[in-house]
Design a protein around this motif. Structure first.
Motif, PDB file in Angstrom:
ATOM      1  N   SER A 174       0.840  -1.194   0.000  1.00 39.36           N
ATOM      2  CA  SER A 174       0.000   0.000   0.000  1.00 39.36           C
ATOM      3  C   SER A 174       0.874   1.242   0.000  1.00 39.36           C
ATOM      4  CB  SER A 174      -0.914   0.024   1.227  1.00 39.36           C
ATOM      5  OG  SER A 174      -0.156   0.261   2.366  1.00 39.36           O
ATOM      6  N   ARG A 175       0.335   2.298  -0.490  1.00 40.42           N
ATOM      7  CA  ARG A 175       1.045   3.564  -0.486  1.00 40.42           C
ATOM      8  C   ARG A 175       1.164   4.084   0.941  1.00 40.42           C
ATOM      9  NH1 ARG A 175      -2.753   3.861  -4.225  1.00 40.42           N
ATOM     10  NH2 ARG A 175      -4.086   5.153  -2.949  1.00 40.42           N
ATOM     11  N   ALA A 176       2.177   4.857   1.182  1.00 40.91           N
ATOM     12  CA  ALA A 176       2.340   5.462   2.508  1.00 40.91           C
ATOM     13  C   ALA A 176       1.193   6.418   2.755  1.00 40.91           C
ATOM     14  CB  ALA A 176       3.665   6.225   2.580  1.00 40.91           C
ATOM     15  N   PRO A 177       0.725   6.542   3.990  1.00 46.89           N
ATOM     16  CA  PRO A 177      -0.387   7.461   4.282  1.00 46.89           C
ATOM     17  C   PRO A 177      -0.057   8.864   3.823  1.00 46.89           C
ATOM     18  CG  PRO A 177       0.098   6.065   6.173  1.00 46.89           C
ATOM     19  CD  PRO A 177       1.190   5.834   5.174  1.00 46.89           C
ATOM     20  N   ASN A 178      -1.045   9.539   3.306  1.00 44.86           N
ATOM     21  CA  ASN A 178      -0.847  10.898   2.835  1.00 44.86           C
ATOM     22  C   ASN A 178      -0.713  11.852   4.010  1.00 44.86           C
ATOM     23  OD1 ASN A 178      -1.148  10.694  -0.134  1.00 44.86           O
ATOM     24  ND2 ASN A 178      -3.099   9.793   0.478  1.00 44.86           N
ATOM     25  N   LEU A 186      -7.568  -1.610   4.992  1.00 43.58           N
ATOM     26  CA  LEU A 186      -7.577  -2.162   3.640  1.00 43.58           C
ATOM     27  C   LEU A 186      -6.233  -2.806   3.311  1.00 43.58           C
ATOM     28  CD1 LEU A 186      -9.285   0.811   1.744  1.00 43.58           C
ATOM     29  CD2 LEU A 186     -10.287  -1.451   2.055  1.00 43.58           C
ATOM     30  N   ALA A 187      -5.149  -2.093   3.620  1.00 38.28           N
ATOM     31  CA  ALA A 187      -3.808  -2.578   3.297  1.00 38.28           C
ATOM     32  C   ALA A 187      -3.492  -3.878   4.025  1.00 38.28           C
ATOM     33  CB  ALA A 187      -2.775  -1.508   3.635  1.00 38.28           C
ATOM     34  N   GLU A 188      -3.904  -3.973   5.283  1.00 38.12           N
ATOM     35  CA  GLU A 188      -3.636  -5.186   6.066  1.00 38.12           C
ATOM     36  C   GLU A 188      -4.318  -6.395   5.450  1.00 38.12           C
ATOM     37  OE1 GLU A 188      -4.436  -6.934  10.594  1.00 38.12           O
ATOM     38  OE2 GLU A 188      -4.750  -4.802  10.156  1.00 38.12           O
ATOM     39  N   ILE A 189      -5.585  -6.232   5.096  1.00 35.28           N
ATOM     40  CA  ILE A 189      -6.321  -7.346   4.492  1.00 35.28           C
ATOM     41  C   ILE A 189      -5.756  -7.683   3.114  1.00 35.28           C
ATOM     42  CG2 ILE A 189      -8.574  -8.048   3.569  1.00 35.28           C
ATOM     43  CD1 ILE A 189      -9.841  -6.347   5.811  1.00 35.28           C
ATOM     44  N   HIS A 190      -5.473  -6.654   2.317  1.00 35.59           N
ATOM     45  CA  HIS A 190      -4.956  -6.886   0.966  1.00 35.59           C
ATOM     46  C   HIS A 190      -3.616  -7.594   1.000  1.00 35.59           C
ATOM     47  CE1 HIS A 190      -3.379  -5.965  -3.078  1.00 35.59           C
ATOM     48  NE2 HIS A 190      -4.652  -6.009  -3.425  1.00 35.59           N
ATOM     49  N   THR A 191      -2.763  -7.245   1.932  1.00 33.71           N
ATOM     50  CA  THR A 191      -1.457  -7.891   2.055  1.00 33.71           C
ATOM     51  C   THR A 191      -1.604  -9.374   2.385  1.00 33.71           C
ATOM     52  OG1 THR A 191      -0.402  -5.837   2.772  1.00 33.71           O
ATOM     53  CG2 THR A 191       0.733  -7.873   3.317  1.00 33.71           C
ATOM     54  N   LYS A 192      -2.588  -9.707   3.195  1.00 33.44           N
ATOM     55  CA  LYS A 192      -2.782 -11.098   3.617  1.00 33.44           C
ATOM     56  C   LYS A 192      -3.379 -11.965   2.519  1.00 33.44           C
ATOM     57  CE  LYS A 192      -3.307 -10.271   8.580  1.00 33.44           C
ATOM     58  NZ  LYS A 192      -4.247 -10.318   9.746  1.00 33.44           N
ATOM     59  N   GLN A 193      -4.312 -11.399   1.712  1.00 26.87           N
ATOM     60  CA  GLN A 193      -5.042 -12.267   0.791  1.00 26.87           C
ATOM     61  C   GLN A 193      -5.043 -11.811  -0.666  1.00 26.87           C
ATOM     62  OE1 GLN A 193      -8.742 -12.095   3.034  1.00 26.87           O
ATOM     63  NE2 GLN A 193      -9.653 -10.713   1.516  1.00 26.87           N
ATOM     64  N   GLY A 194      -4.417 -10.690  -0.978  1.00 25.49           N
ATOM     65  CA  GLY A 194      -4.246 -10.287  -2.368  1.00 25.49           C
ATOM     66  C   GLY A 194      -5.412  -9.559  -2.998  1.00 25.49           C
ATOM     67  N   SER A 195      -6.497  -9.400  -2.278  1.00 27.79           N
ATOM     68  CA  SER A 195      -7.640  -8.612  -2.745  1.00 27.79           C
ATOM     69  C   SER A 195      -8.488  -8.265  -1.534  1.00 27.79           C
ATOM     70  CB  SER A 195      -8.480  -9.386  -3.773  1.00 27.79           C
ATOM     71  OG  SER A 195      -9.068 -10.531  -3.178  1.00 27.79           O
ATOM     72  N   VAL A 196      -9.426  -7.327  -1.718  1.00 27.05           N
ATOM     73  CA  VAL A 196     -10.258  -6.908  -0.599  1.00 27.05           C
ATOM     74  C   VAL A 196     -11.636  -6.520  -1.122  1.00 27.05           C
ATOM     75  CG1 VAL A 196      -9.320  -4.566  -0.730  1.00 27.05           C
ATOM     76  CG2 VAL A 196     -10.441  -5.327   1.373  1.00 27.05           C
ATOM     77  N   THR A 197     -12.672  -6.940  -0.405  1.00 25.52           N
ATOM     78  CA  THR A 197     -14.048  -6.626  -0.760  1.00 25.52           C
ATOM     79  C   THR A 197     -14.655  -5.742   0.324  1.00 25.52           C
ATOM     80  OG1 THR A 197     -14.316  -8.744  -1.884  1.00 25.52           O
ATOM     81  CG2 THR A 197     -16.321  -7.574  -1.297  1.00 25.52           C
ATOM     82  N   LEU A 198     -15.209  -4.619  -0.096  1.00 21.45           N
ATOM     83  CA  LEU A 198     -15.793  -3.666   0.847  1.00 21.45           C
ATOM     84  C   LEU A 198     -17.245  -3.410   0.466  1.00 21.45           C
ATOM     85  CD1 LEU A 198     -14.238  -0.464   2.309  1.00 21.45           C
ATOM     86  CD2 LEU A 198     -16.448  -0.281   1.159  1.00 21.45           C
ATOM     87  N   VAL A 199     -18.120  -3.392   1.463  1.00 23.33           N
ATOM     88  CA  VAL A 199     -19.533  -3.075   1.258  1.00 23.33           C
ATOM     89  C   VAL A 199     -19.854  -1.813   2.049  1.00 23.33           C
ATOM     90  CG1 VAL A 199     -21.922  -3.828   1.543  1.00 23.33           C
ATOM     91  CG2 VAL A 199     -20.162  -5.494   0.891  1.00 23.33           C
ATOM     92  N   ARG A 244      -5.792  -3.117  -9.418  1.00 22.05           N
ATOM     93  CA  ARG A 244      -5.947  -3.902 -10.653  1.00 22.05           C
ATOM     94  C   ARG A 244      -5.992  -5.402 -10.356  1.00 22.05           C
ATOM     95  NH1 ARG A 244      -5.490  -0.317 -14.658  1.00 22.05           N
ATOM     96  NH2 ARG A 244      -4.281   1.606 -14.264  1.00 22.05           N
ATOM     97  N   ASP A 245      -6.870  -5.772  -9.432  1.00 21.80           N
ATOM     98  CA  ASP A 245      -7.060  -7.181  -9.089  1.00 21.80           C
ATOM     99  C   ASP A 245      -8.548  -7.416  -8.838  1.00 21.80           C
ATOM    100  OD1 ASP A 245      -7.548  -6.111  -6.539  1.00 21.80           O
ATOM    101  OD2 ASP A 245      -5.527  -6.529  -5.823  1.00 21.80           O
ATOM    102  N   ARG A 246      -8.894  -8.417  -8.050  1.00 28.77           N
ATOM    103  CA  ARG A 246     -10.299  -8.772  -7.827  1.00 28.77           C
ATOM    104  C   ARG A 246     -10.965  -7.908  -6.758  1.00 28.77           C
ATOM    105  NH1 ARG A 246     -10.739 -12.957  -5.346  1.00 28.77           N
ATOM    106  NH2 ARG A 246      -8.576 -13.430  -4.834  1.00 28.77           N
ATOM    107  N   SER A 247     -10.264  -6.952  -6.220  1.00 32.94           N
ATOM    108  CA  SER A 247     -10.837  -6.101  -5.166  1.00 32.94           C
ATOM    109  C   SER A 247     -12.073  -5.375  -5.688  1.00 32.94           C
ATOM    110  CB  SER A 247      -9.798  -5.085  -4.682  1.00 32.94           C
ATOM    111  OG  SER A 247      -8.684  -5.752  -4.114  1.00 32.94           O
ATOM    112  N   HIS A 248     -13.057  -5.189  -4.802  1.00 34.60           N
ATOM    113  CA  HIS A 248     -14.344  -4.656  -5.258  1.00 34.60           C
ATOM    114  C   HIS A 248     -15.015  -3.857  -4.147  1.00 34.60           C
ATOM    115  CE1 HIS A 248     -17.288  -5.068  -8.599  1.00 34.60           C
ATOM    116  NE2 HIS A 248     -18.142  -4.704  -7.656  1.00 34.60           N
ATOM    117  N   ILE A 249     -15.744  -2.833  -4.547  1.00 31.89           N
ATOM    118  CA  ILE A 249     -16.589  -2.056  -3.636  1.00 31.89           C
ATOM    119  C   ILE A 249     -18.038  -2.189  -4.065  1.00 31.89           C
ATOM    120  CG2 ILE A 249     -17.236   0.275  -2.867  1.00 31.89           C
ATOM    121  CD1 ILE A 249     -14.350   1.085  -2.999  1.00 31.89           C
ATOM    122  N   PHE A 250     -18.902  -2.524  -3.124  1.00 32.55           N
ATOM    123  CA  PHE A 250     -20.345  -2.572  -3.347  1.00 32.55           C
ATOM    124  C   PHE A 250     -20.987  -1.430  -2.570  1.00 32.55           C
ATOM    125  CE2 PHE A 250     -18.952  -6.938  -3.916  1.00 32.55           C
ATOM    126  CZ  PHE A 250     -19.686  -7.379  -5.008  1.00 32.55           C
TER     127      PHE A 250
END
Length: 298
Positions: free
Chosen positions: A5-9, A73-86, A108-114
């Motif tokens: 993940s990018r460094a916090p702004n 988001l970054a923690e979950i993405h690092t563990k499993q390679g994608s993240v789903t948010l509702v 640019r992966d399976r991550s998705h926002i609903f």
């Protein structure tokens, strides 16, 4: 391989200086990499790139929330390679679009926002905007939060559930959705919810002679305020009774929003017995036994 993940702004720069033009102030408010076209479509920026005070407050609140959500988001993405948010009670999907633009867009992966929203016209507008901007990892569903719990439009499990000022019982429904979907993280900014206050009010006469604590909500104004406070206490105990680690903080300064409480819950599979008993005791002590179905435990 999971992307880093990018460094916090950096914090949003102050725009109080009198020598700044509206255009300069707007640029200082906007995070690096943020799509100006998106902000114009969300009516945060005018077509000529200006920003009024209401838009600035809205953007600042969403950015503050992003600061809390990005590391989750970054923690979950690092563990499993994608993240789903509702995102429940999405409205115009300010939060969803900002999250996608600042974080999801680069994955640019399976991550998705609903985005879940009851007003069909807002769902249609959000769908049109996502298509226009090429935000392929966003979907919008015209459902109530309660309906979404059993809807086939949504996956069986999700990673993060958000609810920003979801009104009435929608915050509780969002929590129930997250529990049903085994969400790893829950982020809610609770909104108005008068149900607990109404039960306190209804049982006040019976309770006055039995419990000195009733003095805390004897007056109508206190009933409303105490009802709001105890609702969030019950929400936290409910989440803890399901194995979540809960933290509570304020989202932004009081000058920006009176509905300011931020509840973040991360599933850690913690012991459930003590918070479940505390929840039961609070309901009994305050004469709220009829609320057990809403604030259910495991």
């Amino acid at each position: 391989m999971a992307k880093k993940s990018r460094a916090p702004n950096a914090p949003i720069a102050s725009t109080d200086s009198s020598d700044k033009t509206p255009e300069t102030s707007a640029k200082h408010d906007i995070r690096p990499g943020q799509s100006l076209e998106l902000l114009k479509e969300l009516h945060i920026l005018t077509r000529d790139g200006k920003m009024n005070q209401d838009s600035r407050r809205k953007l600042k609140q969403v950015y503050h929330l992003f600061q809390f959500i990005e590391p989750l988001l970054a923690e979950i993405h690092t563990k499993q390679g994608s993240v789903t948010l509702v995102d429940h009670g999405a409205g115009k999907s300010y939060l969803g679009f900002i999250l996608y633009d600042l974080y999801f867009k680069a994955l640019r992966d399976r991550s998705h926002i609903f985005g879940i929203e009851t007003r069909s016209e807002l769902v249609e507008k959000s769908e049109e905007l996502a298509a226009r901007l090429g935000f392929e990892g966003m979907s919008f569903v015209n459902l109530s939060v309660a309906e979404s719990i059993t809807s086939d439009y949504l996956p069986a499990t999700v990673d993060i559930v958000t609810a920003l000022h979801a009104c009435n019982t929608a915050t509780d429904d969002a929590i129930h959705f997250a529990l049903q979907k085994k969400a790893k993280t829950i982020v809610v900014v609770p909104c108005c919810q008068a149900e607990v206050a109404s039960v306190l009010r209804k049982n006040k006469g019976h309770s006055l002679s039995k419990n000195v604590l009733t003095e805390m909500w004897r007056h109508p104004l206190h009933t409303r305020e105490f009802g709001s406070q105890i609702t969030n206490v019950l929400r936290c105990l409910q989440l803890e009774s399901h194995g979540y680690q809960v933290s509570v903080t304020e989202l932004v300064g009081w000058e920006h929003s009176m509905k300011n409480e931020l509840i973040i819950a991360q599933f850690k599979d913690l012991p459930r017995g003590k918070p479940a008993q505390r929840l039961s005791d609070v309901l009994e002590t305050l004469g709220l036994e009829e609320m057990r179905e809403r604030f259910f435990t495991t």
